[in-house]
Design a protein around this motif. Structure first.
Motif, short mmCIF file in Angstrom:
data_model
loop_
_atom_site.label_atom_id
_atom_site.label_comp_id
_atom_site.label_asym_id
_atom_site.label_seq_id
_atom_site.Cartn_x
_atom_site.Cartn_y
_atom_site.Cartn_z
N ARG A 227 0.82 -1.10 -0.04
CA ARG A 227 0.01 0.04 0.17
C ARG A 227 0.98 1.49 0.11
NH1 ARG A 227 -4.07 -2.26 2.85
NH2 ARG A 227 -2.78 -1.96 4.75
N THR B 62 -7.93 -5.16 -3.82
CA THR B 62 -7.12 -3.69 -3.73
C THR B 62 -6.27 -3.80 -4.78
OG1 THR B 62 -5.82 -4.84 -2.09
CG2 THR B 62 -7.44 -3.35 -1.19
N THR C 244 -7.90 0.63 -0.45
CA THR C 244 -6.67 0.43 -1.28
C THR C 244 -5.57 1.35 -0.91
OG1 THR C 244 -8.06 -0.12 -3.27
CG2 THR C 244 -5.82 0.45 -3.60
N ASP D 78 -4.46 3.63 5.36
CA ASP D 78 -4.18 2.79 6.35
C ASP D 78 -3.51 3.25 7.70
OD1 ASP D 78 -1.49 2.99 5.93
OD2 ASP D 78 -1.36 1.15 4.89
#
Lengths: 301, 372, 189
Positions: free
Chosen positions: A30, C10, C45, C48
């Motif tokens: 990510r 994702t 996606t 976080d």
């Protein structure tokens, strides 16, 4: 609740010997993905990223791999080349590793691939908008030749203060009659950032200019990602009276397919000491050869 | 034919791997058990964990075995494994005061609160080859252990924690906590999650050095101690022991101990003149996984050196130090020159030939074309 | 609502977002499974616990709660946020506080996510936005409904000092996405 139970409940307790899909853990992916998007948004600017380690050594394509592993899904078809060649040991090694951790299918055909990872070349065949070219980068900083400090090169990029770089090129011409940079020839992206295109030959630079394809550059050891979006101006640094030129293969042709329009490797014949030439892009060479076989016409005579 | 040679790479790689395995297996000795490495070559294991940035003694021993004793390669394997592991949480900040000591010394004071604890050290052993180790029999081991047990009868257990030596200086107001590049807004920087930028906060710098390669660290610190720098360190305190690892309990939020890690901690004291010109002491800090005293000391010296307000030498230049200390980076880059470079070489060749043809006749003229 | 069943969702979403940002003005369908999953999938996606976000617009708190649940990201003020979610097509000028990065590190500029009614090529009623710049061959036009016209002008102004600036995604109720990085030169027709 015990800590181990908590871990288990949060679904994070994997068997320690299992590897994640595409190896890198999802949080690290990510992070890389966020940085890729920023790189696309600021063409030619080097985005710092955390660059997790991979089981392949730094300097052996980890930056490219981190990008590839963050992009790739089961539907992708991967091609990996090193020096233009699908069969070279490093390319094979990388392809094997990605195959092991993702199960994706691979190809040597430039047209079939959805993601192509490369070291030192851009494929000869034109790529499309549905493909992504991932380039491995050893030295992301084009200005490093004139300035060793990262803090200072950052400032130079920030202020678009490229006078030192131009001076360097000028002095080069004074000394050698032309700019002596072989591969890794610096370019200006979107009229703003001076960028290191990775050690591709000058031959490949025109293919970065106003291309259909997205180019992503990864420097794992130096922890930088940068990008050239499609349809973006990419211009080699040049002076009006000393224009940029690509490598000169005039009068030379590939010994195998006869091509006179591709980047060639120089081969020295052991027995005679003579020089012959072969296409650097091996899969393209194979294709040309196959076409000639179909037409029953061999250019190599 | 050159062309054919570059193909068939897959087969060549597979065979090279087999040949490598054969090198380790071809001898006649018994297979080396991972637990033997873990127990008997523990300093190598510690070094691998420290440079590999993962506290996992069994895996570090496995990596050391697999790498046939190359600590750099082993640390590299551990790092790569680390990249695959999810981060389930962050531990709470922990003071070195809580280290469960097996060794602690100070070179600054003769008597220190709690006393000097020499612990297991090779410092005062003579570096003579012990030929008896050539015949390392279980019987000899048993005899040694029995004798040791008898001598321990009257031994007093160590206290659980010891006060910090540098706190003496702190209480007297002689210690400046930090100079030069300071904090990160109270947050601990994580170079494995955030990309390192310069000037880096001290927490990032410390993390960068503690993952550094021991030899490289020592080399840079040594340049400073020897004269290319200005730090004349005194070891305020050196500790080896077990540091508790605590996390906030996922439900109650209370500190919750999940284990302990073996660490070495060094605090070196060096003099410096503050803005008013009055002399003060400053602290250089080093902490690494496992028992590795020279690494902790070198780290502390570099930490202090990098706080120099006006860097004059390589070891004082934060960007220089942090960009070159990582063993995994330098190993990879140093060895990548073995990869083929014939496209770039061809490109250089083209330039060289052109230059020789043209000579130095051509001269540049006016302005740059696509300058911005 | 668990939008991302697993890492593959994702991964696919990222590829579409990448496609959208490298081809500004083009419209990509993010979530073919269920249009309502578009937004959570996009956020899962990108966000976080390592990054922060802010919400601008009505229902700020309920959105913030949802986003926290979906992503474990941290809520913060607009001026400190890595991601900013604008819930009703206009930031009323709030967006001017967003991080634009520094000359040394322009990538620290925020990413803005606009929730709009619809994105299309042909719709007669919406805001006609023409884009030029990297990723666009010559010129491209997109029609956005549910976005205030002055919002584009504001973004134009914010991104005037390229490379400083913010990068935008527009997501509509069908789960379609359009990208507009700071390098784009937008024009409202």
């Amino acid at each position: 609740m015990r800590f181990s139970e908590w871990l288990h409940e949060h679904g994070q307790a994997k068997k320690s010997r299992d590897y994640n899909f595409a190896f890198i853990n999802e949080a690290a992916k990510r992070e890389i993905r966020r940085k890729i998007l920023k790189a696309v948004a600021i063409p030619g600017y080097q985005v710092p990223f955390a660059s997790p380690e991979l089981p392949i050594a730094r300097g052996w394509g980890t930056g490219g791999l981190q990008i590839t592993l963050s992009l790739i899904g089961p539907e992708d078809i991967l091609k990996v080349i090193d020096q233009g060649c699908d069969g070279s040991v490093n390319a094979v090694n990388i392809k094997k590793f990605v195959g092991q951790v993702t199960g994706v299918s691979t190809t040597t055909d430039t047209r079939r691939a959805t993601i192509i990872q490369t070291r030192h070349r851009i494929p000869e065949e034109a790529m499309t908008r549905d493909q992504i070219l991932v380039l491995q980068v050893p030295f992301p900083e084009a200005l490093r030749t004139v300035e060793p400090s990262e803090a200072e090169t950052r400032r130079m990029h920030g202020e678009a203060d490229y006078s030192q770089m131009w001076l360097y090129l000028y002095e080069d011409i004074v000394k050698f009659g032309e700019i002596s940079i072989g591969a890794r020839y610096p370019v200006t992206v979107n009229g703003r950032y001076i960028m290191d295109p990775s050690p591709i030959p000058r031959w490949d630079l025109p293919r970065l200019h106003l291309a259909e394809t997205l180019f992503l550059f990864g420097a794992g050891r130096e922890k930088r990602i940068y990008a050239i979006p499609p349809h973006t101006r990419v211009e080699p640094l040049e002076f009006e009276d000393v224009p940029f030129r690509v490598e000169n293969f005039r009068g030379k042709a590939c010994r195998r397919c006869g091509s006179r329009t591709t980047f060639l490797d120089e081969i020295i014949d052991e027995a005679s000491g003579n020089r012959t030439y072969l296409c650097s892009d091996t899969s393209h060479c194979d294709k040309l050869l196959a076409q000639q076989d179909e037409q029953g016409d061999c250019a190599c005579k | 034919m050159g062309y054919v040679a570059v193909k068939g790479g897959e087969e060549a790689i597979a065979q090279a791997g087999r040949l490598l395995a054969y090198q380790r297996l071809k001898g006649t000795s018994k297979p080396l058990e991972v637990v033997q490495i873990q127990e008997q070559l523990y300093l190598a294991v510690d070094r691998v964990m420290s440079e590999g940035s993962l506290y996992a003694p069994e895996l570090a021993a496995l990596a050391f075995k697999q790498a046939a004793g190359d600590t750099l390669e082993a640390a590299f394997m551990l790092r790569a494994y680390r990249a695959t592991q999810p981060r389930v949480g962050y531990s709470l900040p922990q003071s070195g005061e809580e280290i469960r000591i097996i060794r602690r010394i100070s070179a600054a004071f003769k008597d220190i609160p709690g006393g000097q604890v020499l612990g297991p050290t090779s410092d005062y052993t003579l570096r003579l080859l012990d030929f008896e180790l050539l015949e390392d029999t279980p019987r000899r081991r048993r005899a040694f252990m029995e004798a040791l047990g008898q001598d321990l009868v009257d031994a007093q257990p160590l206290p659980l924690t010891f006060p910090k030596v540098v706190d003496i200086l702190r209480k007297e107001g002689l210690l400046v906590e930090t100079i030069g590049n300071g904090g990160n807004g109270g947050k601990v920087f994580d170079i494995t999650r955030q990309s390192l930028t310069f000037p880096a906060p001290r927490s990032a710098a410390l993390q960068g050095i503690t993952r550094g390669e021991t030899g490289g660290l020592l080399l840079l610190a040594y340049t400073n101690m020897r004269g290319y720098g200005d730090i004349h360190p005194t070891v305020g305190e050196l500790r080896v022991g077990y540091l508790p690892v605590r996390i906030a309990h996922p439900h109650s939020g209370e500190p919750y101990s999940i284990g302990e890690v073996k660490v070495t901690e060094a605090e070196v004291i060096a003099r410096f003149n503050d803005a008013e010109g009055s002399p003060k002491f400053t602290l250089g800090y080093g902490l690494c996984f496992g028992h590795n005293e020279i690494k902790a000391i070198a780290m502390a010296v570099l930490d202090r050196a990098m706080q120099s307000p006006e860097p004059k030498t390589p070891s004082e230049d934060q960007e220089f130090v942090l960009s070159h200390l990582d063993g995994i980076d330098s190993l990879g880059f140093g060895s990548h020159w073995k990869l083929p470079h014939y496209v770039t070489f061809q490109s250089d060749l083209d330039r060289l030939r052109q230059t020789q043809e043209v000579g130095t006749e051509a001269r540049p003229g006016s302005g740059k074309k696509n300058a911005i | 609502m668990p939008a991302a069943k697993d890492f593959l969702d994702t991964q696919q979403a990222f590829r579409l977002l990448l496609q959208a940002l490298s081809h500004p003005g083009e419209i990509c369908l993010l979530s073919p499974r269920d249009p309502r999953l578009g937004l959570p999938l996009m956020l899962q996606t990108l966000l976080d616990h390592e990054v922060s976000f802010a919400v601008i617009g009505p229902e700020r708190d309920s959105y913030a709660g949802l986003v926290k649940n979906w992503t474990r990201s941290r809520v913060t003020e607009v001026r400190a946020a890595d991601f900013i979610i604008v819930t009703r097509g206009s930031s009323e000028g709030e967006i001017e506080k967003a991080k634009r990065g520094t000359l040394e590190y322009p990538d620290q500029g925020a990413t803005i996510i606009y929730l709009v009614d619809s994105l299309s090529r042909e719709d007669q009623n919406g805001l006609r936005v023409k884009l030029r710049g990297p990723g666009v061959k010559n010129e491209i036009q997109a029609i956005i409904t549910g976005l205030a016209a002055d919002e584009i002008l504001r973004l134009q102004e914010i991104n005037l000092e390229f490379p400083l600036g913010v990068d935008c995604f527009f997501i509509d109720q069908m789960g379609q996405v359009m990208g507009m990085p700071r390098s784009s030169l937008p024009e409202v027709k």
